[in-house]
Motif scaffolding. Structure first.
Motif, PDB file in Angstrom:
ATOM      1  N   TRP A 212     -18.708  26.024  16.585  1.00 32.66           N
ATOM      2  CA  TRP A 212     -18.957  24.961  17.563  1.00 32.66           C
ATOM      3  C   TRP A 212     -17.633  24.393  18.072  1.00 32.66           C
ATOM      4  N   ILE A 213     -16.688  24.168  17.168  1.00 31.50           N
ATOM      5  CA  ILE A 213     -15.394  23.614  17.561  1.00 31.50           C
ATOM      6  C   ILE A 213     -14.680  24.549  18.521  1.00 31.50           C
ATOM      7  N   GLU A 214     -14.635  25.835  18.170  1.00 35.14           N
ATOM      8  CA  GLU A 214     -13.936  26.804  19.015  1.00 35.14           C
ATOM      9  C   GLU A 214     -14.584  26.903  20.398  1.00 35.14           C
ATOM     10  N   GLU A 215     -15.893  26.787  20.430  1.00 37.65           N
ATOM     11  CA  GLU A 215     -16.613  26.905  21.702  1.00 37.65           C
ATOM     12  C   GLU A 215     -16.419  25.689  22.594  1.00 37.65           C
ATOM     13  N   HIS A 216     -16.248  24.513  22.006  1.00 36.62           N
ATOM     14  CA  HIS A 216     -16.242  23.282  22.801  1.00 36.62           C
ATOM     15  C   HIS A 216     -14.899  22.554  22.891  1.00 36.62           C
ATOM     16  N   LYS A 217     -13.881  22.991  22.158  1.00 41.69           N
ATOM     17  CA  LYS A 217     -12.659  22.181  22.105  1.00 41.69           C
ATOM     18  C   LYS A 217     -11.951  22.054  23.453  1.00 41.69           C
ATOM     19  N   LEU A 218     -12.110  23.041  24.330  1.00 39.57           N
ATOM     20  CA  LEU A 218     -11.477  22.921  25.645  1.00 39.57           C
ATOM     21  C   LEU A 218     -12.304  22.086  26.615  1.00 39.57           C
ATOM     22  N   ASN A 219     -13.464  21.617  26.163  1.00 37.96           N
ATOM     23  CA  ASN A 219     -14.249  20.655  26.955  1.00 37.96           C
ATOM     24  C   ASN A 219     -13.831  19.220  26.660  1.00 37.96           C
ATOM     25  N   LEU A 220     -12.911  19.076  25.707  1.00 37.01           N
ATOM     26  CA  LEU A 220     -12.430  17.745  25.354  1.00 37.01           C
ATOM     27  C   LEU A 220     -11.236  17.390  26.247  1.00 37.01           C
ATOM     28  N   HIS A 221     -11.392  16.336  27.044  1.00 35.81           N
ATOM     29  CA  HIS A 221     -10.351  15.947  28.001  1.00 35.81           C
ATOM     30  C   HIS A 221      -9.460  14.842  27.452  1.00 35.81           C
ATOM     31  N   HIS A 222      -8.168  14.929  27.828  1.00 29.12           N
ATOM     32  CA  HIS A 222      -7.172  13.896  27.536  1.00 29.12           C
ATOM     33  C   HIS A 222      -6.531  13.501  28.868  1.00 29.12           C
ATOM     34  N   ASP A 258      -3.193  20.277  28.495  1.00 30.20           N
ATOM     35  CA  ASP A 258      -3.753  21.433  29.183  1.00 30.20           C
ATOM     36  C   ASP A 258      -4.496  22.374  28.235  1.00 30.20           C
ATOM     37  N   CYS A 259      -4.914  23.516  28.750  1.00 30.90           N
ATOM     38  CA  CYS A 259      -5.734  24.440  27.980  1.00 30.90           C
ATOM     39  C   CYS A 259      -4.968  25.098  26.840  1.00 30.90           C
ATOM     40  N   GLU A 260      -3.651  24.967  26.834  1.00 32.65           N
ATOM     41  CA  GLU A 260      -2.848  25.490  25.736  1.00 32.65           C
ATOM     42  C   GLU A 260      -2.426  24.381  24.778  1.00 32.65           C
ATOM     43  N   GLY A 261      -2.981  23.197  24.997  1.00 32.27           N
ATOM     44  CA  GLY A 261      -2.688  22.085  24.101  1.00 32.27           C
ATOM     45  C   GLY A 261      -1.334  21.443  24.320  1.00 32.27           C
ATOM     46  N   GLU A 262      -0.748  21.658  25.491  1.00 38.23           N
ATOM     47  CA  GLU A 262       0.565  21.095  25.799  1.00 38.23           C
ATOM     48  C   GLU A 262       0.429  19.929  26.780  1.00 38.23           C
ATOM     49  N   LEU A 263       1.382  19.004  26.707  1.00 41.92           N
ATOM     50  CA  LEU A 263       1.401  17.895  27.658  1.00 41.92           C
ATOM     51  C   LEU A 263       1.752  18.419  29.043  1.00 41.92           C
ATOM     52  N   ALA A 264       1.015  17.940  30.051  1.00 38.92           N
ATOM     53  CA  ALA A 264       1.241  18.423  31.407  1.00 38.92           C
ATOM     54  C   ALA A 264       1.131  17.265  32.389  1.00 38.92           C
ATOM     55  N   PRO A 265       2.187  16.987  33.174  1.00 38.16           N
ATOM     56  CA  PRO A 265       2.108  15.941  34.202  1.00 38.16           C
ATOM     57  C   PRO A 265       1.200  16.397  35.335  1.00 38.16           C
ATOM     58  N   ARG A 266       0.407  15.482  35.864  1.00 39.01           N
ATOM     59  CA  ARG A 266      -0.523  15.844  36.922  1.00 39.01           C
ATOM     60  C   ARG A 266      -0.260  15.108  38.228  1.00 39.01           C
ATOM     61  N   GLU A 267       0.160  13.842  38.130  1.00 41.15           N
ATOM     62  CA  GLU A 267       0.325  13.074  39.367  1.00 41.15           C
ATOM     63  C   GLU A 267       1.260  11.883  39.113  1.00 41.15           C
ATOM     64  N   LYS A 268       2.047  11.536  40.109  1.00 41.51           N
ATOM     65  CA  LYS A 268       2.898  10.350  40.047  1.00 41.51           C
ATOM     66  C   LYS A 268       2.238   9.247  40.860  1.00 41.51           C
ATOM     67  N   ILE A 269       1.897   8.166  40.182  1.00 38.26           N
ATOM     68  CA  ILE A 269       1.149   7.088  40.837  1.00 38.26           C
ATOM     69  C   ILE A 269       1.996   5.817  40.844  1.00 38.26           C
ATOM     70  N   GLU A 352     -14.534  22.474  31.405  1.00 38.63           N
ATOM     71  CA  GLU A 352     -13.451  23.119  30.662  1.00 38.63           C
ATOM     72  C   GLU A 352     -12.110  22.834  31.309  1.00 38.63           C
ATOM     73  N   ARG A 353     -11.114  22.544  30.486  1.00 40.19           N
ATOM     74  CA  ARG A 353      -9.782  22.265  31.016  1.00 40.19           C
ATOM     75  C   ARG A 353      -9.297  23.455  31.835  1.00 40.19           C
ATOM     76  N   PRO A 354      -8.821  23.191  33.039  1.00 39.23           N
ATOM     77  CA  PRO A 354      -8.347  24.298  33.882  1.00 39.23           C
ATOM     78  C   PRO A 354      -6.972  24.790  33.434  1.00 39.23           C
ATOM     79  N   THR A 355      -6.640  26.018  33.834  1.00 43.82           N
ATOM     80  CA  THR A 355      -5.314  26.537  33.594  1.00 43.82           C
ATOM     81  C   THR A 355      -4.344  25.810  34.508  1.00 43.82           C
ATOM     82  N   MET A 356      -3.229  25.330  33.930  1.00 45.11           N
ATOM     83  CA  MET A 356      -2.270  24.574  34.720  1.00 45.11           C
ATOM     84  C   MET A 356      -1.469  25.527  35.633  1.00 45.11           C
ATOM     85  N   ASP A 357      -1.219  25.071  36.854  1.00 44.64           N
ATOM     86  CA  ASP A 357      -0.438  25.875  37.806  1.00 44.64           C
ATOM     87  C   ASP A 357       1.036  25.827  37.454  1.00 44.64           C
TER      88      ASP A 357
END
Length: 357
Positions: A212-222, A258-269, A352-357
Motif C-alpha cells: 500500500w505504501i509503495e503504491e500510494h507514496k507518490l500521491n502524498l503532496h508536500h 518531487d517524485c524522487e523525494g528531492e526539494l524542488a522550487p516551483r514558483e517565486k511569489i 501523483e507527483r509529476p516529474t519535475m522539468d
C-alpha cells in the motif's frame, strides 16, 4: 454433541448462535440446551455462555511499524499509534542534541536560537543506532516495517538497509526488517506513517502494508513557502544574490518535494499574503476529489503558526469536510535546522507527483 454425566447419564447439548450489538462490541452468545437422557429423572436446563467478545478496536498486526523523528509528529501521536521512533541528532555551538520530538526544548525556543544566529548542523541515524533500535524486535522473532526519511534529502535509507542486512545475518531465524524509502519529509513523512498505521490496524500483513505504501507514496503532496531565506542561504539551497534580491523584493519561494523525494522550487511569489493564497490554490489543484476531499491534511510551520492558520482557513473554506480537522504541527528540529523560522508547509493526498522539468 454429547457428554457423559455420572453413571448412564448423557447430556445432549444443542448449540445455536445468537449475535447482537452490545455497547459497541460484537458479542456472541452460545446457547446450550441440556437434556438428561437418564431413566431415573428428567432434567431440562438452559444456560447461556458468553462464547466470545470481540471488541471493535483496531486489529493489532503481528509486525512492528517504525519510523524516524523526522516524521514531525508529536510524541503522543507515535505512542498512541504504537509506532517506535529512532531519533536523528543536531548540533548547536558544538553541543550535540537528540531530535527528541521537542521533549527537551520548545519549538519557539529552538527557532529563536536560529533567528539569533545559531547555525545547527544535523546528523543522520547511524547503522549502529538502527541495529540497536531494531535488535530487541528481531531477537524476539518480530518482523519490522520501517519507513525512512526521503533518500532525496538524507542518506538514512542506505544506512537503514545496511543495518537490516546485518541483523538478518546475525539472526537468521529471527524477525526480518523491511525498509521503505518514504520519498517524504517532515509532517508529510508523518502523514504517510499515519496512513501505514491505519492500513496495519485494518488487519493488513506486513507485505500488504508495504505494498500500500509503495503504491500510494507518490500521491502524498508536500508544498511549502518561506518568508525567511537566511537558512536556505546558509544551507546552500539558494545563492547569496538570490537571497539578497529575494529579501529586498519580499519573495517567498513556493517549493515542493518531487517524485524522487528531492526539494524542488516551483514558483517565486512576492509577498507573504500572495504566498498564502497561492498555497491554498495549489492544494485545490492537486487534492484528491477536489472540494469533496475527505482524507487527511496536515500543516507544519517554523515559529509562524498564524501564517499556517491563514492557509488552513482558506483550504477549509473550499473543502468543507476539512473544517476544523486540519492538524497544525511545528516543523521538527531536524528539518527546522535547514528551513529556519518562517516556513509554512501543507501535506495531503492527491494526484501523483509529476516529474519535475
Amino acid at each position: 454433541m454429547a457428554v457423559e454425566w455420572r453413571r448412564g447419564v448423557v447430556l445432549q447439548a444443542h448449540a445455536s448462535w445468537i449475535d447482537r450489538e452490545d455497547d459497541g462490541k460484537d458479542v456472541h452468545y452460545l446457547w446450550f440446551n441440556l437434556v438428561n437422557s437418564g431413566h431415573l429423572y428428567c432434567i431440562h436446563a438452559c444456560c447461556a455462555i458468553i462464547y466470545a467478545v470481540i471488541s471493535k478496536e483496531p486489529h493489532m498486526s503481528d509486525f512492528v511499524l517504525t519510523c524516524e523523528s523526522a516524521a514531525d509528529r508529536t510524541r503522543e501521536f507515535f505512542e498512541s499509534r504504537n509506532i517506535p521512533v529512532v531519533c536523528f541528532h543536531y548540533e548547536i555551538d558544538h553541543v550535540v542534541y537528540t531530535d527528541d520530538l521537542y521533549q527537551s526544548i520548545a519549538p519557539d525556543e529552538f527557532f529563536a536560537q536560529i533567528a539569533a544566529g545559531a547555525m545547527p548542523k544535523t546528523s543522520q541515524v547511524s547503522v549502529v543506532e538502527y541495529e540497536e533500535f531494531w535488535e530487541p524486535f528481531v531477537a524476539e522473532g518480530k518482523d519490522v516495517l520501517h519507513l525512512t526519511l526521503s533518500s532525496g534529502i538524507s542518506g538514512t535509507y542506505g544506512s537503514a538497509c545496511v543495518a537490516a542486512q546485518m541483523l538478518a545475518d546475525r539472526y537468521p531465524r529471527g524477525g526480518k526488517v523491511r525498509v521503505i524509502d518514504s520519498l517524504a519529509a517532515s509532517s508529510g513523512f508523518g502523514l504517510l506513517v499515519e496512513c501505514a498505521a491505519d492500513v496495519r490496524d485494518s488487519g493488513a500483513s506486513l507485505d500488504e502494508t508495504a505494498a500500500w505504501i509503495e503504491e500510494h507514496k507518490l500521491n502524498l503532496h508536500h508544498w511549502f513557502f518561506s518568508t525567511d531565506l537566511s537558512s536556505y542561504l546558509r544551507g546552500g539551497r539558494i545563492s547569496a544574490a538570490s537571497a539578497i534580491i529575494g529579501t529586498a523584493l519580499k519573495i517567498c519561494p513556493l517549493m515542493t518535494v518531487d517524485c524522487e523525494g528531492e526539494l524542488a522550487p516551483r514558483e517565486k511569489i512576492r509577498t507573504k499574503k500572495r504566498a498564502i493564497s497561492e498555497m491554498a490554490k495549489t492544494v485545490m489543484a492537486h487534492v484528491q476529489d477536489g472540494a469533496n476531499y475527505s482524507g487527511k491534511c496536515i500543516m507544519s510551520h517554523s515559529a509562524c503558526r498564524e501564517d499556517a492558520e491563514a492557509v488552513a482557513a482558506l483550504i477549509e473554506e473550499q473543502v468543507p469536510q476539512l473544517k476544523g480537522k486540519i492538524e497544525i504541527n511545528s516543523i521538527g528540529a531536524l528539518i527546522g535546522s535547514h528551513t529556519g523560522p518562517g516556513t509554512v508547509a501543507v501535506f495531503f493526498l492527491g494526484d501523483e507527483r509529476p516529474t519535475m522539468d
